[in-house]
Design a protein around this motif. Structure first.
Motif, PDB file in Angstrom:
ATOM      1  N   GLU A  19     -28.407 -26.002 -16.454  1.00 58.34           N
ATOM      2  CA  GLU A  19     -27.304 -25.993 -17.416  1.00 58.34           C
ATOM      3  C   GLU A  19     -27.577 -25.001 -18.547  1.00 58.34           C
ATOM      4  N   GLU A  22     -26.800 -21.566 -17.223  1.00 59.81           N
ATOM      5  CA  GLU A  22     -25.357 -21.338 -17.123  1.00 59.81           C
ATOM      6  C   GLU A  22     -24.765 -20.991 -18.484  1.00 59.81           C
ATOM      7  N   GLY A  25     -25.727 -17.550 -19.336  1.00 60.34           N
ATOM      8  CA  GLY A  25     -24.921 -16.625 -18.542  1.00 60.34           C
ATOM      9  C   GLY A  25     -23.549 -16.387 -19.150  1.00 60.34           C
ATOM     10  N   ARG A  26     -22.935 -17.442 -19.683  1.00 61.65           N
ATOM     11  CA  ARG A  26     -21.634 -17.273 -20.337  1.00 61.65           C
ATOM     12  C   ARG A  26     -21.776 -16.363 -21.560  1.00 61.65           C
ATOM     13  N   GLN A  29     -22.049 -12.719 -20.519  1.00 57.66           N
ATOM     14  CA  GLN A  29     -20.843 -12.092 -19.988  1.00 57.66           C
ATOM     15  C   GLN A  29     -19.687 -11.961 -20.967  1.00 57.66           C
ATOM     16  N   LYS A  82     -31.645 -20.538  -5.807  1.00 48.44           N
ATOM     17  CA  LYS A  82     -30.341 -21.192  -5.644  1.00 48.44           C
ATOM     18  C   LYS A  82     -30.508 -22.656  -5.246  1.00 48.44           C
ATOM     19  N   ASP A  87     -26.070 -22.050  -7.589  1.00 50.96           N
ATOM     20  CA  ASP A  87     -25.573 -20.667  -7.571  1.00 50.96           C
ATOM     21  C   ASP A  87     -25.273 -20.131  -8.962  1.00 50.96           C
ATOM     22  N   LYS A  88     -24.595 -20.923  -9.794  1.00 43.79           N
ATOM     23  CA  LYS A  88     -24.202 -20.437 -11.123  1.00 43.79           C
ATOM     24  C   LYS A  88     -25.406 -20.102 -11.985  1.00 43.79           C
ATOM     25  N   LYS A  91     -27.208 -17.003 -10.630  1.00 42.70           N
ATOM     26  CA  LYS A  91     -26.435 -15.799 -10.986  1.00 42.70           C
ATOM     27  C   LYS A  91     -26.618 -15.461 -12.466  1.00 42.70           C
ATOM     28  N   ALA A  92     -26.628 -16.469 -13.318  1.00 41.17           N
ATOM     29  CA  ALA A  92     -26.836 -16.237 -14.754  1.00 41.17           C
ATOM     30  C   ALA A  92     -28.201 -15.614 -15.000  1.00 41.17           C
TER      31      ALA A  92
END
Length: 193
Positions: A19, A22, A25-26, A29, A82, A87-88, A91-92
């Motif tokens: 978490e 994630e 990552g936000r 981006q 992963k 995945d999220k 990716k982050a």
């Protein structure tokens, strides 16, 4: 950028590292999504660099924070798999390292490569980081993910064996051929100069 920081500050602490990744990552981006669409070509050349720096300074500040946090969380197996983080979050983690520096690319590219075959790392993500590292080390890129402006058009930066780039892209899971990728840049990014 500030709106995302405020929104995250209002949330309870992350329940786990996935978490946390994630959320990082936000933050990675949010600024980029807006800034890559801004066309600075109308500015006088002497103002372009100052405008670009002012726009990107908050993004680079967030990048430095994310890098520090990611390195503190790095698992013993060397990457955020992963199967363990989802995945999220994986990716982050990739995006944070992709937007970092040569030192981190050198550290993580060799770790990521064998994980692609195991399905623990997205092949396209590996290809993006591989290309960025190769070009920064003075070598041609392999997958054509990094573009430059040539005569007012987006073109792949130096490529190893350009005739087979589409085969390599397909093998790594890139969804577009080289021609389709360049067409996407031409229609979705400000004109290059």
């Amino acid at each position: 950028m500030e709106a995302e920081r405020k929104a995250q500050a209002a949330l309870p602490p992350p329940a786990n590292d996935a978490e946390k990744l994630e959320r990082m990552g936000r933050l990675d981006q949010v600024g980029r999504r807006v800034l890559v669409t801004i066309d600075l070509s109308l500015l006088p050349p002497e103002e372009m660099n100052a405008a670009r720096k002012a726009m990107w300074d908050p993004v680079e500040e967030a990048d430095a924070e994310n890098e520090k946090a990611l390195l503190a969380m790095a698992p013993p197996e060397g990457w955020f798999l992963k199967s363990r983080y989802g995945d999220k979050a994986a990716k982050a983690a990739f995006m944070i390292v992709q937007h970092s520096n040569l030192e981190l690319w050198r550290r993580f590219v060799p770790v990521l490569e064998p994980l692609v075959a195991k399905g623990e790392v997205d092949g396209q993500n590996y290809g993006l980081m591989y290309d960025r590292l190769a070009l920064n080390e003075g070598r041609p890129q392999r997958y054509g993910s990094q573009v430059v402006c040539e005569a007012g058009k987006w073109a792949p930066d130096r490529l190893e064996d350009p005739e087979t780039v589409d085969e390599r892209r397909k093998a790594m899971g890139f969804p577009q051929s080289m021609a389709e990728y360049l067409a996407y840049f031409q229609t979705n990014y400000p004109p290059c100069t």
